[in-house]
Design a protein around this motif. Structure first.
Motif, PDB file in Angstrom:
ATOM      1  N   LYS A  84      -4.535  12.025  45.754  1.00  0.00           N
ATOM      2  CA  LYS A  84      -5.209  12.365  44.498  1.00  0.00           C
ATOM      3  C   LYS A  84      -4.462  13.506  43.810  1.00  0.00           C
ATOM      4  N   VAL A  85      -4.211  13.367  42.512  1.00  0.00           N
ATOM      5  CA  VAL A  85      -3.582  14.469  41.769  1.00  0.00           C
ATOM      6  C   VAL A  85      -4.489  14.896  40.626  1.00  0.00           C
ATOM      7  N   ALA A  86      -4.334  16.147  40.221  1.00  0.00           N
ATOM      8  CA  ALA A  86      -5.011  16.617  39.009  1.00  0.00           C
ATOM      9  C   ALA A  86      -3.934  16.919  37.983  1.00  0.00           C
ATOM     10  N   VAL A  87      -4.106  16.391  36.769  1.00  0.00           N
ATOM     11  CA  VAL A  87      -3.172  16.687  35.686  1.00  0.00           C
ATOM     12  C   VAL A  87      -3.924  17.538  34.668  1.00  0.00           C
ATOM     13  N   ILE A  88      -3.385  18.725  34.400  1.00  0.00           N
ATOM     14  CA  ILE A  88      -4.070  19.669  33.514  1.00  0.00           C
ATOM     15  C   ILE A  88      -3.369  19.642  32.152  1.00  0.00           C
ATOM     16  N   GLY A  89      -4.056  19.089  31.144  1.00  0.00           N
ATOM     17  CA  GLY A  89      -3.461  18.928  29.816  1.00  0.00           C
ATOM     18  C   GLY A  89      -3.262  17.444  29.561  1.00  0.00           C
ATOM     19  N   SER A  90      -3.896  16.913  28.491  1.00  0.00           N
ATOM     20  CA  SER A  90      -3.881  15.459  28.300  1.00  0.00           C
ATOM     21  C   SER A  90      -3.098  15.040  27.063  1.00  0.00           C
ATOM     22  N   GLY A  91      -2.175  15.904  26.613  1.00  0.00           N
ATOM     23  CA  GLY A  91      -1.353  15.520  25.458  1.00  0.00           C
ATOM     24  C   GLY A  91      -0.499  14.303  25.796  1.00  0.00           C
ATOM     25  N   ILE A  92       0.480  14.001  24.945  1.00  0.00           N
ATOM     26  CA  ILE A  92       1.313  12.803  25.148  1.00  0.00           C
ATOM     27  C   ILE A  92       1.919  12.811  26.548  1.00  0.00           C
ATOM     28  N   GLY A 135     -12.150  14.766  32.528  1.00  0.00           N
ATOM     29  CA  GLY A 135     -13.098  15.870  32.570  1.00  0.00           C
ATOM     30  C   GLY A 135     -12.578  17.017  31.733  1.00  0.00           C
ATOM     31  N   ASN A 136     -13.267  18.170  31.773  1.00  0.00           N
ATOM     32  CA  ASN A 136     -12.787  19.319  30.995  1.00  0.00           C
ATOM     33  C   ASN A 136     -12.626  20.542  31.891  1.00  0.00           C
ATOM     34  N   LEU A 137     -11.910  21.536  31.357  1.00  0.00           N
ATOM     35  CA  LEU A 137     -11.501  22.688  32.181  1.00  0.00           C
ATOM     36  C   LEU A 137     -12.624  23.679  32.447  1.00  0.00           C
ATOM     37  N   GLU A 138     -13.796  23.424  31.870  1.00  0.00           N
ATOM     38  CA  GLU A 138     -14.919  24.332  32.177  1.00  0.00           C
ATOM     39  C   GLU A 138     -15.843  23.703  33.209  1.00  0.00           C
ATOM     40  N   ASP A 139     -16.277  22.459  32.953  1.00  0.00           N
ATOM     41  CA  ASP A 139     -17.253  21.830  33.856  1.00  0.00           C
ATOM     42  C   ASP A 139     -16.623  21.264  35.125  1.00  0.00           C
ATOM     43  N   ASP A 140     -15.358  20.884  35.052  1.00  0.00           N
ATOM     44  CA  ASP A 140     -14.794  20.082  36.149  1.00  0.00           C
ATOM     45  C   ASP A 140     -13.660  20.753  36.908  1.00  0.00           C
ATOM     46  N   ILE A 141     -13.364  22.013  36.568  1.00  0.00           N
ATOM     47  CA  ILE A 141     -12.186  22.636  37.194  1.00  0.00           C
ATOM     48  C   ILE A 141     -12.348  22.785  38.711  1.00  0.00           C
ATOM     49  N   ALA A 142     -13.602  22.929  39.165  1.00  0.00           N
ATOM     50  CA  ALA A 142     -13.825  23.111  40.610  1.00  0.00           C
ATOM     51  C   ALA A 142     -13.357  21.883  41.400  1.00  0.00           C
ATOM     52  N   LYS A 143     -13.281  20.722  40.724  1.00  0.00           N
ATOM     53  CA  LYS A 143     -12.883  19.487  41.427  1.00  0.00           C
ATOM     54  C   LYS A 143     -11.431  19.520  41.908  1.00  0.00           C
ATOM     55  N   HIS A 170      -9.943  27.945  42.353  1.00  0.00           N
ATOM     56  CA  HIS A 170     -10.525  26.727  42.944  1.00  0.00           C
ATOM     57  C   HIS A 170      -9.560  25.950  43.826  1.00  0.00           C
ATOM     58  N   ARG A 171      -8.283  26.274  43.748  1.00  0.00           N
ATOM     59  CA  ARG A 171      -7.271  25.503  44.478  1.00  0.00           C
ATOM     60  C   ARG A 171      -7.387  25.754  45.977  1.00  0.00           C
ATOM     61  N   THR A 172      -7.314  24.673  46.757  1.00  0.00           N
ATOM     62  CA  THR A 172      -7.313  24.783  48.216  1.00  0.00           C
ATOM     63  C   THR A 172      -5.922  25.237  48.662  1.00  0.00           C
ATOM     64  N   PRO A 173      -5.833  26.245  49.545  1.00  0.00           N
ATOM     65  CA  PRO A 173      -4.511  26.676  50.001  1.00  0.00           C
ATOM     66  C   PRO A 173      -3.700  25.502  50.558  1.00  0.00           C
ATOM     67  N   GLY A 174      -2.403  25.524  50.294  1.00  0.00           N
ATOM     68  CA  GLY A 174      -1.551  24.437  50.789  1.00  0.00           C
ATOM     69  C   GLY A 174      -1.359  23.308  49.781  1.00  0.00           C
ATOM     70  N   THR A 175      -2.208  23.302  48.715  1.00  0.00           N
ATOM     71  CA  THR A 175      -2.085  22.249  47.694  1.00  0.00           C
ATOM     72  C   THR A 175      -0.839  22.508  46.841  1.00  0.00           C
ATOM     73  N   LEU A 176      -0.087  21.442  46.562  1.00  0.00           N
ATOM     74  CA  LEU A 176       1.086  21.578  45.683  1.00  0.00           C
ATOM     75  C   LEU A 176       0.613  21.926  44.280  1.00  0.00           C
TER      76      LEU A 176
END
Length: 802
Positions: A8-16, A90-98, A126-132
């Motif tokens: 699973k990856v998280a991508v922060i920023g949904s521009g082009i 999602g958005n950076l306020e409600d969902d960042i903990a995910k 919120h980042r788990t240690p060891g996560t890239l």
């Protein structure tokens, strides 16, 4: 050490860029969380609906709209539309903990250090240690983003720079920060190659890294050269396109697609941050570029750039080019240069360069200036942006779609000749180039024992390019491992008892020489080897049968010869299936007509994800005549289930041929019934395709491969199906959807797929269907309108509707 996996990856920023990266991860089966900011105000639609800023639909509006617009963009960023379901927004306020549940966080927000630092502050909570955690910056130094972060963050943090569009451009630059651990760099390097299908290049933390530093230099030097040499936009695009192994969009059309503002942003960054670059002044924008930016002529996104589509009064449209002196749009003139004419008979771009720099016209002068500048520049970038010269070549090939990198081109015209060009332009190459020649090394690259070696500057000797053991590179073994060849095909020994058949005809068309090659390869494999791969590493697998040959025979009414030629084609394709050894076909790029028929008869297809495959014979006025019409009938019959409306199933397969449908990725080819789930496989990295195909050939051989038995149990529906098809084509003509000649072709196909006008459903053999298919194909070749279609395709490369 535990093995790192990316589920699973998280991508922060949904521009082009952010949406493109998210969609490419979805392409390879990874679950994605895509987050963006919350809107600060309601838009008109939201106000009308009476929504508030607290509503979820409003809070996720930015991310959802960005993703939707990316999905609709052309060419499609996804291999299959169902893959979009792997993305959650999602958005950076409600969902960042995910983000605590993901394996890799990729930041793709606006290129401003203050904003990026703010985002990292939030993520670190919120980042788990060891996560890239990586940044897709294209210019901000990684060391600045590192400041003030925890030790665990810094160890797992670096730059991972994708190129736009992420699905299609192969470059994946990995830029270490000051504290990035070696384990992280090694992992990303392998993950990029193996899973993302990229060319991973480890770059240094210098402005614009490798790809853009050299690529933008190339474009900027052209901007300055155009005016100086009095060339038009169209002329430059003609000189810098396919003739030198670059994309069709060449220079100015590429800038229009990417956006002039993007280019200007990177060029300014290099100008400001590389004061000691010997080509510093070249990064200063010429007047006409500044004026274009001021006018918002940024390319496709603003409707005009170096080119502009104009609607004429008569309703026709025309593409005009910008005159760089007057800054007015003018009609384009066909660009012709004597030097380019001389290269028409040279198939491979790499072999054209010596001829191009020798030209005594404006084109020759252009190439001498252009390559002199490029050669000097890249030699001086070592060790600044990379310690190894092959990384610069890799970056240009993967990031800008060049067929050959600058050092490969320099090798092709000769290192000494390159130094003369540099001197003639008053430029200077780096000292190490002369030292290389002095040490007895005459080229940047050599090939020995089937591997590529590059000149390693510190040790002054040729060193093996790392990582190539996972690949089979035909350029490296074509001569040393050659088993047999004719003018249009060659056979190489891949080792372990597997041989490979490669096409060498123009555009890899399948004519007599290629068919002879397939038969020879099967003969050889049956006698002396364990299996056969049919694969090549050209830009396209094959555009199909040699229609020029069919046209000549049909035009001269040599119908007996034509009948024998079609039978030879059918028999060869059938041998692919019914030989006593496993045959693996490895299509990629365009794999049309006969190439699709061949793939459908393989024991297994190992397709590149970027495979554009289909039966396109309707476009030239015939039906598939190399066992394709037969095979679609067989596949339809094999999917008839109890209580199925069999006619509907058959109609689906009929329409795939009748509408000349082409899959725009290997995954779409499953939907069309061209690839088969559970049997055929898809490889994301085309460089690994032949090695993968060889592996599957070996597996089948070792599992005790036995020759299949020809089919005699194919259920055809006879009159019942034929009646339905004929009524359908009548309605299509009545509704003006198809022409009379289209109906004739469709009716011939209907006759084959119904198994003729049998009075009831009957079991028939493959041979029976092949005979029907061949008769139908031949009779269409006697039609004047079919010959007109074939001739039009040969002349223009486009189908004719007549």
């Amino acid at each position: 050490m535990s093995k790192r996996r990316i589920n699973k990856v998280a991508v922060i920023g949904s521009g082009i860029m952010g949406s493109g990266i998210a969609l490419h991860f979805a392409n390879i089966g990874v679950e994605v969380l895509l987050l963006d900011i919350v809107p600060r105000e309601l838009n008109d639609t939201e106000q009308k609906k009476g929504l508030t800023l607290e509503d979820k639909a409003v809070r996720n509006r930015i991310v959802n709209e960005s993703l939707q617009s990316a999905v609709k963009s052309k060419p499609s960023p996804v291999y299959h539309k169902s893959f979009v379901n792997r993305i959650t927004t999602g958005n950076l306020e409600d969902d960042i903990a995910k983000v605590k549940n993901v394996d890799w966080i990729i930041e793709v927000v606006i290129e401003r250090l203050d904003i990026k630092k703010q985002v990292f502050d939030n993520l670190e909570k919120h980042r788990t240690p060891g996560t890239l955690i990586t940044s897709n910056t294209s210019g901000i130094p990684i060391k600045f983003m590192n400041e003030g972060r925890s030790e665990d963050f810094r160890k797992h943090f670096c730059g991972t720079h994708f190129f736009n569009p992420p699905r299609y451009l192969k470059l994946f630059e990995i830029i270490p920060g000051p504290d990035t651990s070696q384990e992280v760099l090694d992992f990303l390097n392998e993950y990029g190659e193996k899973f993302l299908g990229k060319t991973s290049v480890l770059a240094k933390d210098t402005p614009a890294f490798i790809g853009n530093r050299v690529g933008i230099f190339g474009i900027q030097s052209l901007f300055h050269q155009v005016k100086e040499m009095g060339l038009t936009v169209t002329e430059v695009d003609k000189l810098t396109g396919p003739v030198i192994g670059r994309p069709k969009s060449a220079t100015f059309r590429t800038v229009d697609v990417v956006g002039l503002d993007t280019l200007v942003h990177v060029a300014n960054g290099i100008y400001e941050n590389c004061p000691n670059d010997e080509a510093h002044d070249l990064f200063k924008l010429p007047d006409f570029i500044e004026k274009m930016v001021e006018n918002k002529w940024l390319g496709s996104k603003t409707g005009q750039g170096f080119y502009k589509k104009i609607k004429n009064d008569d309703g026709s449209s025309e593409i005009k080019e910008l005159n760089l002196n007057t800054l007015e749009y003018q009609s384009t003139k066909k660009a012709n240069f004597a030097t380019l004419e001389k290269t028409k008979t040279i198939d491979k771009p790499i072999d054209r360069f010596p001829v191009l720099v020798d030209g005594d016209d404006k084109a020759g002068e252009f190439y001498r200036k252009n390559f002199a500048g490029m050669f000097a520049y890249v030699s001086n970038r070592i060790p600044e942006i990379s310690d190894e010269l092959y990384k610069i070549d890799d970056a240009m090939k993967a990031g800008f779609g060049w067929e050959n990198g600058p050092f490969e081109i320099w090798d092709s015209i000769g290192v000494e000749k390159g130094l003369e060009l540099i001197k003639a332009e008053g430029l200077q190459a780096a000292d190490w180039v002369n030292e290389m020649l002095a040490s007895g090394n005459k080229t940047f690259y050599t090939v020995k024992d089937g591997a590529t070696y590059y000149y390693d500057i510190p040790s002054k000797k040729q060193t093996k390019v790392p990582g190539q053991d996972a690949f089979i590179i035909l350029n490296n073994i074509r001569e040393s491992k050659k088993v047999w060849s004719n003018k249009e095909a060659s056979i190489q020994d891949l080792g372990d008892g597997i041989i490979n058949l490669e096409f060498n005809s123009k555009m890899n068309t399948i004519g007599e020489g290629v068919l002879a090659g397939i038969n020879k390869a099967i003969d050889l494999a049956e006698k002396e080897y364990n299996g056969l791969v049919i694969g090549n590493q050209a830009s396209n697998f094959s555009v199909g049968a040699n229609i020029g040959m069919i046209f000549m025979m049909a035009a001269e009414q040599e119908y007996d010869e034509l009948n024998m030629a079609i039978k030879y084609f059918q028999d060869t394709i059938m041998r692919v299936r019914y030989s006593s050894i496993p045959v693996i076909v490895a299509p990629h790029g365009m794999s049309l007509g006969g190439a699709c028929e061949m793939s459908m008869h393989a024991d297994k297809v190992v397709a590149a994800a970027e495979t554009y495959i289909g039966l396109v014979e309707f476009g030239v006025g015939v039906i598939p005549g190399g066992a394709g019409s037969k095979e679609m009938t067989v596949r339809a019959a094999d999917t008839f289930k109890k209580d199925d409306v069999e006619l509907n199933v058959l109609r689906e397969y009929f329409l795939t041929i009748g509408m000349a449908k082409v899959a725009t990725s290997a995954y779409e080819a499953y939907d069309l019934g061209i690839l088969q789930k559970g049997k055929d496989v898809v490889v994301v990295n085309k460089d690994r395709q032949l090695a993968e195909a060889k592996k599957h050939a070996l597996l089948l051989a070792e599992a005790g491969y036995t020759k299949p038995i020809e089919r005699t149990d194919i259920k055809v529906l006879g009159k019942q199906a034929l009646g339905m098809f004929l009524v359908g084509t009548d309605q299509m003509v009545a509704g003006n959807y198809i022409s009379e000649h289209d109906r004739k072709i469709a009716d011939k196909l209907a006759y084959v797929m119904a198994g003729g006008d049998l009075s009831e459903a009957t079991l028939v053999s493959e041979r029976y269907l092949l005979d029907l298919e061949r008769e139908a194909f031949l009779s269409l070749c006697t039609e004047r309108k079919t010959l007109e279609r074939i001739q039009h395709m040969l002349k223009t490369g486009k189908p004719l509707r007549n």
